[in-house]
Design a protein around this motif. Structure first.
Motif, PDB file in Angstrom:
ATOM      1  N   ARG A  92       0.832  -1.197   0.000  1.00  0.00           N
ATOM      2  CA  ARG A  92       0.000   0.000   0.000  1.00  0.00           C
ATOM      3  C   ARG A  92       0.870   1.252   0.000  1.00  0.00           C
ATOM      4  NH1 ARG A  92      -2.903  -1.152   4.467  1.00  0.00           N
ATOM      5  NH2 ARG A  92      -1.312  -0.283   5.834  1.00  0.00           N
ATOM      6  N   VAL A  93       0.334   2.313  -0.626  1.00  0.00           N
ATOM      7  CA  VAL A  93       0.891   3.661  -0.478  1.00  0.00           C
ATOM      8  C   VAL A  93      -0.110   4.458   0.350  1.00  0.00           C
ATOM      9  CG1 VAL A  93       1.589   5.774  -1.651  1.00  0.00           C
ATOM     10  CG2 VAL A  93       2.148   3.545  -2.659  1.00  0.00           C
ATOM     11  N   THR A  94       0.341   5.003   1.460  1.00  0.00           N
ATOM     12  CA  THR A  94      -0.518   5.764   2.369  1.00  0.00           C
ATOM     13  C   THR A  94      -0.207   7.244   2.264  1.00  0.00           C
ATOM     14  OG1 THR A  94      -0.869   3.966   3.932  1.00  0.00           O
ATOM     15  CG2 THR A  94      -0.984   6.186   4.823  1.00  0.00           C
ATOM     16  N   LEU A  95      -1.245   8.058   2.313  1.00  0.00           N
ATOM     17  CA  LEU A  95      -1.098   9.511   2.286  1.00  0.00           C
ATOM     18  C   LEU A  95      -1.233  10.053   3.702  1.00  0.00           C
ATOM     19  CD1 LEU A  95      -2.552  12.053  -0.218  1.00  0.00           C
ATOM     20  CD2 LEU A  95      -2.936  12.413   2.219  1.00  0.00           C
ATOM     21  N   LEU A  96      -0.234  10.806   4.141  1.00  0.00           N
ATOM     22  CA  LEU A  96      -0.246  11.473   5.442  1.00  0.00           C
ATOM     23  C   LEU A  96      -0.385  12.969   5.229  1.00  0.00           C
ATOM     24  CD1 LEU A  96       2.708   9.565   7.133  1.00  0.00           C
ATOM     25  CD2 LEU A  96       0.271   9.062   7.364  1.00  0.00           C
ATOM     26  N   ARG A  97      -1.247  13.592   6.008  1.00  0.00           N
ATOM     27  CA  ARG A  97      -1.480  15.030   5.844  1.00  0.00           C
ATOM     28  C   ARG A  97      -1.394  15.736   7.199  1.00  0.00           C
ATOM     29  NH1 ARG A  97      -6.367  16.372   2.120  1.00  0.00           N
ATOM     30  NH2 ARG A  97      -4.742  15.811   0.594  1.00  0.00           N
ATOM     31  N   ASP A  98      -0.539  16.762   7.234  1.00  0.00           N
ATOM     32  CA  ASP A  98      -0.407  17.617   8.415  1.00  0.00           C
ATOM     33  C   ASP A  98      -1.024  18.967   8.065  1.00  0.00           C
ATOM     34  OD1 ASP A  98       0.355  19.039  10.661  1.00  0.00           O
ATOM     35  OD2 ASP A  98       2.487  19.128  10.119  1.00  0.00           O
ATOM     36  N   GLU A 132      -3.743   1.023  -3.217  1.00  0.00           N
ATOM     37  CA  GLU A 132      -3.702  -0.295  -2.598  1.00  0.00           C
ATOM     38  C   GLU A 132      -3.431  -1.378  -3.638  1.00  0.00           C
ATOM     39  OE1 GLU A 132      -6.443  -0.599   1.074  1.00  0.00           O
ATOM     40  OE2 GLU A 132      -7.643   0.527  -0.400  1.00  0.00           O
ATOM     41  N   ASN A 133      -3.049  -2.535  -3.124  1.00  0.00           N
ATOM     42  CA  ASN A 133      -2.841  -3.739  -3.953  1.00  0.00           C
ATOM     43  C   ASN A 133      -1.752  -3.550  -5.001  1.00  0.00           C
ATOM     44  OD1 ASN A 133      -5.018  -5.113  -2.609  1.00  0.00           O
ATOM     45  ND2 ASN A 133      -6.429  -3.877  -3.839  1.00  0.00           N
ATOM     46  N   VAL A 134      -0.633  -2.993  -4.559  1.00  0.00           N
ATOM     47  CA  VAL A 134       0.561  -2.874  -5.394  1.00  0.00           C
ATOM     48  C   VAL A 134       1.616  -3.811  -4.817  1.00  0.00           C
ATOM     49  CG1 VAL A 134       2.353  -1.330  -6.258  1.00  0.00           C
ATOM     50  CG2 VAL A 134       0.047  -0.458  -5.870  1.00  0.00           C
ATOM     51  N   ARG A 135       2.230  -4.630  -5.633  1.00  0.00           N
ATOM     52  CA  ARG A 135       3.189  -5.603  -5.110  1.00  0.00           C
ATOM     53  C   ARG A 135       4.457  -4.907  -4.628  1.00  0.00           C
ATOM     54  NH1 ARG A 135       5.427 -11.217  -7.992  1.00  0.00           N
ATOM     55  NH2 ARG A 135       6.625 -11.922  -6.168  1.00  0.00           N
ATOM     56  N   GLN A 136       4.628  -4.855  -3.331  1.00  0.00           N
ATOM     57  CA  GLN A 136       5.820  -4.305  -2.681  1.00  0.00           C
ATOM     58  C   GLN A 136       6.216  -2.936  -3.246  1.00  0.00           C
ATOM     59  OE1 GLN A 136       7.932  -8.090  -3.549  1.00  0.00           O
ATOM     60  NE2 GLN A 136       8.627  -7.949  -1.423  1.00  0.00           N
ATOM     61  N   PRO A 137       5.369  -1.929  -3.093  1.00  0.00           N
ATOM     62  CA  PRO A 137       5.750  -0.590  -3.563  1.00  0.00           C
ATOM     63  C   PRO A 137       6.935  -0.045  -2.782  1.00  0.00           C
ATOM     64  CG  PRO A 137       3.835  -0.453  -2.138  1.00  0.00           C
ATOM     65  CD  PRO A 137       4.096  -1.926  -2.368  1.00  0.00           C
ATOM     66  N   PHE A 138       7.765   0.723  -3.425  1.00  0.00           N
ATOM     67  CA  PHE A 138       8.899   1.359  -2.748  1.00  0.00           C
ATOM     68  C   PHE A 138       9.128   2.767  -3.305  1.00  0.00           C
ATOM     69  CE2 PHE A 138      13.227   2.338  -1.595  1.00  0.00           C
ATOM     70  CZ  PHE A 138      13.326   1.834  -0.302  1.00  0.00           C
ATOM     71  N   GLY A 139       9.577   2.874  -4.555  1.00  0.00           N
ATOM     72  CA  GLY A 139       9.857   4.183  -5.138  1.00  0.00           C
ATOM     73  C   GLY A 139       8.580   4.927  -5.510  1.00  0.00           C
ATOM     74  N   ILE A 140       8.579   6.252  -5.277  1.00  0.00           N
ATOM     75  CA  ILE A 140       7.443   7.107  -5.621  1.00  0.00           C
ATOM     76  C   ILE A 140       8.005   8.386  -6.223  1.00  0.00           C
ATOM     77  CG2 ILE A 140       5.380   8.287  -4.770  1.00  0.00           C
ATOM     78  CD1 ILE A 140       5.548   6.472  -2.264  1.00  0.00           C
ATOM     79  N   ALA A 141       7.435   8.826  -7.346  1.00  0.00           N
ATOM     80  CA  ALA A 141       7.902  10.054  -7.992  1.00  0.00           C
ATOM     81  C   ALA A 141       6.730  10.712  -8.705  1.00  0.00           C
ATOM     82  CB  ALA A 141       9.023   9.753  -8.985  1.00  0.00           C
ATOM     83  N   LEU A 142       6.718  12.032  -8.695  1.00  0.00           N
ATOM     84  CA  LEU A 142       5.664  12.801  -9.354  1.00  0.00           C
ATOM     85  C   LEU A 142       6.264  13.637 -10.474  1.00  0.00           C
ATOM     86  CD1 LEU A 142       2.658  13.789  -9.356  1.00  0.00           C
ATOM     87  CD2 LEU A 142       3.424  15.638  -7.836  1.00  0.00           C
ATOM     88  N   VAL A 143       5.666  13.545 -11.662  1.00  0.00           N
ATOM     89  CA  VAL A 143       6.039  14.380 -12.799  1.00  0.00           C
ATOM     90  C   VAL A 143       4.754  14.950 -13.390  1.00  0.00           C
ATOM     91  CG1 VAL A 143       7.200  14.533 -15.026  1.00  0.00           C
ATOM     92  CG2 VAL A 143       8.069  12.961 -13.289  1.00  0.00           C
TER      93      VAL A 143
END
Length: 433
Positions: A130-136, A151-162
């Motif tokens: 899972r990738v979780t979004l945290l907001r302050d 959700e349901n992504v096999r072992q997510p690790f890297g994240i990048a936005l373009v």
């Protein structure tokens, strides 16, 4: 009922942390650091490395890591499920990849011992995927919102936005998702851009080129030293360059056993990475390292290490050894340096510009190493001096328990340093005291 076999009792003792597998050639040694490390000669050995790992305990009550003088640390978010890596979005939201190594299929005695040890240390098991979004939202340094973002992504690790596309490095693919600022969930399935090979060293970190045209994808090796042959290591132990416009990819640099963290150094404009080196040669042989990454460069794995020191356990390729580049900076043996983040001067009081490094910690040496958020200063685009400590005391003094294990590092929107702790299930936040 029949009495347990000696094999079963051995595995039980390993799983409970009662015994450790130790090679007779191992002995505690001073850490090997810096640009000119004195690396010990490889120990007399077979194929089995030392196996020693603390039991995962986590943080209780107000217990937390110790910050260096002049700094303070607080929990930005708790109650995550094995947080590994982070990406800070333009609006200040923090995306966290929650994942862990999958349970394998042990074959040998050592495989069984290692599998039991990894599960006891919470290094493998059921991955949240899972990738979780945290907001302050109130900007008080503590995230009050947490959302299951992808959700349901096999072992997510890297994240990048373009632009309006969010890229995720899963263990088996590079995926693309539509990004909507402020949204707390993505339900659209990820578009597969590039197949990746799961298993082995499974983290697939991402970083975007300065012009936003390319992605760099870190892919670790399947095995320690090409144990299943080099055909099984094709398109592994490398960093790929993926061209976003054309969809074409190529190996940017190779011979990197397990490159994980990546960061841009602004003065020289180079891509840098931290690499986990091979096992079975001793507590400090060879050291993990921090290095600049040259286009087309080859860094030695599995044939040799550091300054072309041949690993005689591996069928050799003389031409490959001759072409191997020496890494820039030794980080100590088996520190499992995973996270990497450039800190501009002034980010933390008393620290110059340099790289923050999340050292996950060793499992394969007689005296444990890593288990800290480290820092290496840079001058004129190059690392200098000895490492410093930003956060410590993730490990009990007797080395029997780990309260936490550092992984990814990122700069928050307010300039604080964030660090993922996958045993404590916490994102720690470091600022000036």
């Amino acid at each position: 009922m029949a009495a347990p076999s000696s094999f079963a009792r051995f595995i039980e003792f390993i799983s409970k942390g009662i015994v450790a597998v130790r090679h007779s050639g191992d002995a505690p040694r001073a850490p090997v650091y810096g640009t000119a490390p004195a690396i010990p000669v490889a120990k007399p050995q077979g194929m089995i490395p030392t196996l020693k790992m603390p039991t995962a305990k986590g943080w209780e009550g107000d217990h937390k890591p110790t910050a260096a003088a002049g700094l303070k640390v607080n929990a930005f978010a708790r109650g995550l499920d094995h947080p590994r890596n982070m990406h800070v979005m333009p609006n200040g939201d923090v995306l966290v990849a929650e994942s862990m190594g999958e349970r394998g299929n042990p074959q040998s005695l050592f495989d069984h011992a290692m599998s039991a040890t990894m599960q006891r240390a919470r290094a493998s098991g059921d991955s949240a995927n899972r990738v979780t979004l945290l907001r302050d939202a109130d900007r008080d340094g503590v995230a009050e919102e947490s959302h299951a973002y992808i959700e349901n992504v096999r072992q997510p690790f890297g994240i990048a936005l373009v632009g309006d596309t969010l890229y995720v490095g899963a263990s088996d693919a590079l995926l693309a998702y539509p990004y909507e600022p402020g949204a707390t969930k993505i339900t659209t399935p990820g578009k597969k851009l590039m197949d990746l090979i799961p298993g082995g060293h499974w983290t697939r970190n991402l970083i975007v080129s300065k012009d936003g045209a390319k992605l760099y994808v870190a892919v670790g090796s399947l095995s320690n030293i090409g144990d299943a042959g080099m055909a099984a290591e094709e398109n592994r132990a490398c960093i790929f360059e993926y061209d976003i416009a054309s969809g074409r990819s190529r190996i940017f640099a190779g011979g990197l056993r397990n490159p994980v963290g990546m960061a841009w150094e602004p003065e020289g404009g180079m891509l840098w990475t931290v690499v986990n080196e091979r096992d079975g040669l001793g507590d400090e042989t060879p050291p993990d390292y921090l290095t600049s990454v040259r286009d087309g460069g080859f860094y030695g794995w599995p044939f040799c290490y550091w300054d072309r020191v041949v690993d005689d356990r591996v069928p050799q390729d003389a031409a490959k050894v001759a072409s191997a580049l020496q890494p820039d900076y030794a980080l100590g043996g088996h520190t499992a340096s995973l996270g990497l983040c450039w800190l501009p001067e002034g980010t933390l009081p008393g620290f110059p510009a340099g790289m923050a490094i999340g050292q996950h910690g060793s499992w394969n040496r007689s005296k444990l190493s890593g288990y800290k958020l480290a820092f290496v200063a840079f001058e004129n685009g190059k690392p200098v001096g000895m490492p410093r400590e930003i956060l410590t005391d993730f490990l009990s003094p007797d080395e029997k328990h780990s309260y936490g294990r550092p992984v990814g590092v990122a700069l928050a929107a307010d300039g604080a340093v964030l660090m993922a702790d996958d045993v404590g299930d916490v994102i720690w936040r470091v600022t000036g005291a």
